[in-house]
Scaffold this motif. Structure first.
Motif, PDB file in Angstrom:
ATOM      1  N   SER A  74      62.253  46.911  43.007  1.00  0.00           N
ATOM      2  CA  SER A  74      60.850  47.158  42.670  1.00  0.00           C
ATOM      3  C   SER A  74      60.362  46.068  41.731  1.00  0.00           C
ATOM      4  N   ALA A  75      59.120  45.675  41.901  1.00  0.00           N
ATOM      5  CA  ALA A  75      58.509  44.684  41.019  1.00  0.00           C
ATOM      6  C   ALA A  75      57.011  44.937  40.972  1.00  0.00           C
ATOM      7  N   SER A  76      56.378  44.495  39.880  1.00  0.00           N
ATOM      8  CA  SER A  76      54.945  44.747  39.713  1.00  0.00           C
ATOM      9  C   SER A  76      54.320  43.656  38.858  1.00  0.00           C
ATOM     10  N   CYS A  77      52.998  43.626  38.843  1.00  0.00           N
ATOM     11  CA  CYS A  77      52.251  42.708  37.974  1.00  0.00           C
ATOM     12  C   CYS A  77      50.970  43.394  37.531  1.00  0.00           C
ATOM     13  N   GLN A  78      50.405  42.889  36.447  1.00  0.00           N
ATOM     14  CA  GLN A  78      49.188  43.457  35.871  1.00  0.00           C
ATOM     15  C   GLN A  78      47.971  42.725  36.422  1.00  0.00           C
ATOM     16  N   ILE A  79      46.959  43.501  36.814  1.00  0.00           N
ATOM     17  CA  ILE A  79      45.743  42.909  37.368  1.00  0.00           C
ATOM     18  C   ILE A  79      44.504  43.568  36.773  1.00  0.00           C
ATOM     19  N   LYS A  80      43.382  42.893  36.900  1.00  0.00           N
ATOM     20  CA  LYS A  80      42.067  43.494  36.694  1.00  0.00           C
ATOM     21  C   LYS A  80      41.214  43.132  37.902  1.00  0.00           C
ATOM     22  N   VAL A  81      40.417  44.098  38.347  1.00  0.00           N
ATOM     23  CA  VAL A  81      39.626  43.906  39.558  1.00  0.00           C
ATOM     24  C   VAL A  81      38.148  43.885  39.192  1.00  0.00           C
ATOM     25  N   PHE A  82      37.448  42.874  39.678  1.00  0.00           N
ATOM     26  CA  PHE A  82      36.029  42.691  39.389  1.00  0.00           C
ATOM     27  C   PHE A  82      35.215  42.793  40.675  1.00  0.00           C
ATOM     28  N   LYS A  83      33.929  42.937  40.515  1.00  0.00           N
ATOM     29  CA  LYS A  83      33.042  42.877  41.671  1.00  0.00           C
ATOM     30  C   LYS A  83      33.134  41.484  42.292  1.00  0.00           C
ATOM     31  N   PRO A  84      32.734  41.342  43.574  1.00  0.00           N
ATOM     32  CA  PRO A  84      32.884  40.046  44.243  1.00  0.00           C
ATOM     33  C   PRO A  84      32.383  38.873  43.396  1.00  0.00           C
ATOM     34  N   LYS A  85      33.193  37.825  43.347  1.00  0.00           N
ATOM     35  CA  LYS A  85      32.965  36.592  42.578  1.00  0.00           C
ATOM     36  C   LYS A  85      33.194  36.794  41.072  1.00  0.00           C
ATOM     37  N   GLY A  86      33.336  38.052  40.631  1.00  0.00           N
ATOM     38  CA  GLY A  86      33.507  38.291  39.195  1.00  0.00           C
ATOM     39  C   GLY A  86      34.824  37.752  38.659  1.00  0.00           C
ATOM     40  N   ALA A  87      35.883  37.819  39.469  1.00  0.00           N
ATOM     41  CA  ALA A  87      37.181  37.306  39.023  1.00  0.00           C
ATOM     42  C   ALA A  87      37.125  35.800  38.821  1.00  0.00           C
ATOM     43  N   ASP A  88      36.408  35.094  39.684  1.00  0.00           N
ATOM     44  CA  ASP A  88      36.285  33.635  39.538  1.00  0.00           C
ATOM     45  C   ASP A  88      35.538  33.271  38.256  1.00  0.00           C
ATOM     46  N   ARG A  89      34.476  34.035  37.965  1.00  0.00           N
ATOM     47  CA  ARG A  89      33.719  33.769  36.735  1.00  0.00           C
ATOM     48  C   ARG A  89      34.565  34.056  35.495  1.00  0.00           C
ATOM     49  N   LYS A  90      35.332  35.149  35.542  1.00  0.00           N
ATOM     50  CA  LYS A  90      36.181  35.496  34.403  1.00  0.00           C
ATOM     51  C   LYS A  90      37.268  34.450  34.193  1.00  0.00           C
ATOM     52  N   GLN A  91      37.861  33.972  35.268  1.00  0.00           N
ATOM     53  CA  GLN A  91      38.888  32.931  35.175  1.00  0.00           C
ATOM     54  C   GLN A  91      38.299  31.657  34.568  1.00  0.00           C
ATOM     55  N   LYS A  92      37.103  31.305  34.988  1.00  0.00           N
ATOM     56  CA  LYS A  92      36.442  30.117  34.458  1.00  0.00           C
ATOM     57  C   LYS A  92      36.134  30.287  32.968  1.00  0.00           C
ATOM     58  N   THR A  93      35.661  31.486  32.596  1.00  0.00           N
ATOM     59  CA  THR A  93      35.362  31.747  31.182  1.00  0.00           C
ATOM     60  C   THR A  93      36.615  31.625  30.323  1.00  0.00           C
ATOM     61  N   ASP A  94      37.721  32.203  30.791  1.00  0.00           N
ATOM     62  CA  ASP A  94      38.973  32.110  30.036  1.00  0.00           C
ATOM     63  C   ASP A  94      39.431  30.662  29.902  1.00  0.00           C
ATOM     64  N   ARG A  95      39.279  29.893  30.981  1.00  0.00           N
ATOM     65  CA  ARG A  95      39.702  28.490  30.947  1.00  0.00           C
ATOM     66  C   ARG A  95      38.863  27.692  29.964  1.00  0.00           C
ATOM     67  N   GLU A  96      37.551  27.963  29.941  1.00  0.00           N
ATOM     68  CA  GLU A  96      36.678  27.240  29.004  1.00  0.00           C
ATOM     69  C   GLU A  96      36.985  27.618  27.560  1.00  0.00           C
ATOM     70  N   LYS A  97      37.313  28.879  27.332  1.00  0.00           N
ATOM     71  CA  LYS A  97      37.679  29.289  25.967  1.00  0.00           C
ATOM     72  C   LYS A  97      38.943  28.586  25.505  1.00  0.00           C
ATOM     73  N   MET A  98      39.909  28.465  26.413  1.00  0.00           N
ATOM     74  CA  MET A  98      41.163  27.812  26.043  1.00  0.00           C
ATOM     75  C   MET A  98      40.965  26.325  25.780  1.00  0.00           C
ATOM     76  N   GLU A  99      40.050  25.702  26.507  1.00  0.00           N
ATOM     77  CA  GLU A  99      39.788  24.280  26.310  1.00  0.00           C
ATOM     78  C   GLU A  99      39.204  23.997  24.936  1.00  0.00           C
ATOM     79  N   LYS A 100      38.529  24.986  24.351  1.00  0.00           N
ATOM     80  CA  LYS A 100      37.936  24.810  23.022  1.00  0.00           C
ATOM     81  C   LYS A 100      38.932  25.020  21.897  1.00  0.00           C
TER      82      LYS A 100
END
Length: 495
Positions: free
Chosen positions: A221-247
């Motif tokens: 057995s194996a698993s991973c943690q996820i969060k599910v967003f409305k369509p395109k929401g995951a891409d926006r969240k990933q971009k936001t996290d990446r921009e925060k890390m760049e700062k």
């Protein structure tokens, strides 16, 4: 293979997995692809080698990038778009000679989406029933069959909307494309916008076939943690996290994990309701998504009167109260009678005393805010607080007269005591006064034409909503009845 594992190949994870993605398009995996995956969390190279040689027989890799905003030693977090197909690669990770009994045979895997939060795991039956009611005909998890490769005998159970199962050959290229249809904010306690969504888990449980032909012998057995967003929401969240890390500064970045192009599911315990060889015989239900009657989140009937109102036959009597001495069966009947049928399974082992020991906070946590408060009020026999109380008595000729036993208020000049009825008004309306008078004095409601109040010089004033709103609390009234002018029904005169 040992050399690759021992070399700390996690550092080359991005490049290796990119190669796998390209080869998947060609429809095949090579052995080097399997070796390039980070089978273990990165460990100190000073640890003994025997600790590094133990590895799982299978590996599952989801083709979705991990978030860069996760601290170094925390579990990875992956963002998914609702309804989008994501590939999970099913990889044979066995060494030569490992589990030889499955050579040339199929294995069964069950993929689930489940709650990450322990509190929600405990109440997920109720959570998912509410979701099912709001989304009739939908499933939480689907398998995109046209996109999937190497999966055989796919099954979805209508009573388990969060799971799919299939057979596959570990020696062949296998990819299961999943679609998650629930979003993380659908299960937040408050829904006013801007809430932080709850995390889910994608879990894969794999079984081999037993001698009787059933796939119930647990392998991995194996698993991973996820969060599910409305369509395109995951891409926006990933971009936001990446921009925060760049700062962040270089020193701050060292505290966070890099973002990988794919998500490797980590080993875990099998899901409780999986068909493992060790069966839990306890009657306590495991936290699983199963079908049951939906809770309608009913509220008490606004037309019901206070329990203290002696003449109101619709109010809850003392017999409806749950007593500490109630058996488990009586407790189940009480839950059904009071519109808590959704929770009969959850409280299947609770006696009356057990249920009454739960605090308001316990019930809100178990049943959610709406039904938790309703169940608490029902257990404590809390009635609706009336907005206005008046006391009403019929004129002497039709009132109940008792022989005088003492002197005091309410005593007439001829020595009779007039009995007043308490009328509890939940609504400040004339229609509420009419209805409660009919109930208190056993008068057919359809025969009451109008209710008047006797004013100065004996005039009759129609009782309106505005007049009721200006009644003083605990006012006392005598009333009499007169026949209507048309001879049909009668009027009530309050004095």
């Amino acid at each position: 293979m040992d050399e690759v594992i021992e070399s700390g190949l996690v550092h080359d994870f991005d490049a290796s997995l990119s190669g796998i993605g390209q080869e998947l398009g060609a429809g095949a995996y090579s052995m080097s692809d399997v070796l390039a995956l980070p089978i273990f969390k990165q460990e100190d190279s000073s640890l003994p080698q025997e600790n590094e040689t133990k590895h799982p027989p299978f590996q599952y890799v989801m083709c979705a990038a991990t978030s860069p905003a996760v601290k170094l030693y925390d579990e990875t977090l992956t963002y998914l778009n609702q309804g989008q197909s994501y590939e999970i690669r099913m990889l044979d990770n066995r060494k030569a000679g490992d589990i030889p009994e499955i050579n040339g045979k199929l294995v069964k895997s069950i993929i689930r989406v489940v709650f990450h939060d322990r509190r929600l795991q405990y109440t997920e039956h109720q959570q998912l029933e509410g979701w099912k009611w709001n989304r009739p005909g939908d499933r939480l998890l689907d398998l995109d069959i046209p996109m999937s490769v190497g999966v055989i005998d796919i099954k979805t159970n209508p009573s388990q909307l969060n799971a799919v199962e299939f057979l596959w050959d570990p020696t062949k290229c296998t990819s299961a494309f999943i679609q998650v249809h629930c979003i993380s904010t659908e299960f937040t306690p408050r829904k006013h916008g801007g809430e932080k969504g709850v995390p889910f888990r994608i879990q894969v449980d794999t079984f081999k076939q037993t001698e009787n032909g059933e796939y119930t012998d647990h392998l991995h057995s194996a698993s991973c943690q996820i969060k599910v967003f409305k369509p395109k929401g995951a891409d926006r969240k990933q971009k936001t996290d990446r921009e925060k890390m760049e700062k962040r500064t270089a020193h701050e970045k060292e505290k966070y994990q890099p973002s990988y192009d794919t998500t490797v599911l980590t080993e875990c315990s099998p899901w409780p309701d999986t068909p493992t060889t060790f069966v839990n015989n306890s009657p306590t239900p495991a936290p699983a998504f199963t079908s049951a009657q939906h809770n309608t989140y009913s509220v008490p009937d606004s037309n019901s009167s206070s329990p203290n109102h002696q003449g109101d036959g619709t109010s809850q009597g003392s017999g409806d109260q749950l007593h500490p001495s109630a058996t488990i069966q009586e407790t189940q009947q009480w839950l059904l009678k009071n519109r808590f049928s959704t929770y009969t399974r959850l409280f299947s082992n609770f006696s009356g005393a057990d249920l009454l020991k739960l605090t308001r906070e316990d019930l809100v946590q178990i049943c959610g805010p709406a039904d938790g408060i309703r169940l608490y009020n029902a257990l404590k026999s809390r009635s609706i607080r009336p907005r206005l109380t008046i006391y009403v008595c019929q004129e002497p000729l039709r009132s109940i007269q008792l022989e005088r036993q003492d002197t005091g208020n309410g005593e007439s000049s001829n020595g009779a005591i007039y009995v007043y009825h308490a009328i509890y008004l939940e609504e400040m309306a004339a229609s509420e006064v009419t209805r409660k008078l009919a109930l208190a004095f056993n008068i057919p409601l359809h025969q009451i034409n109008q209710v008047y109040r006797q004013g100065p010089t004996g005039i009759h004033i129609l009782v309106s909503d505005q007049m009721v709103q200006n009644f003083q609390d605990e006012s006392c009234f005598l009333f009499t009845t007169i026949k209507a002018e048309n001879g049909e029904g009668f009027h009530i005169i309050l004095k």
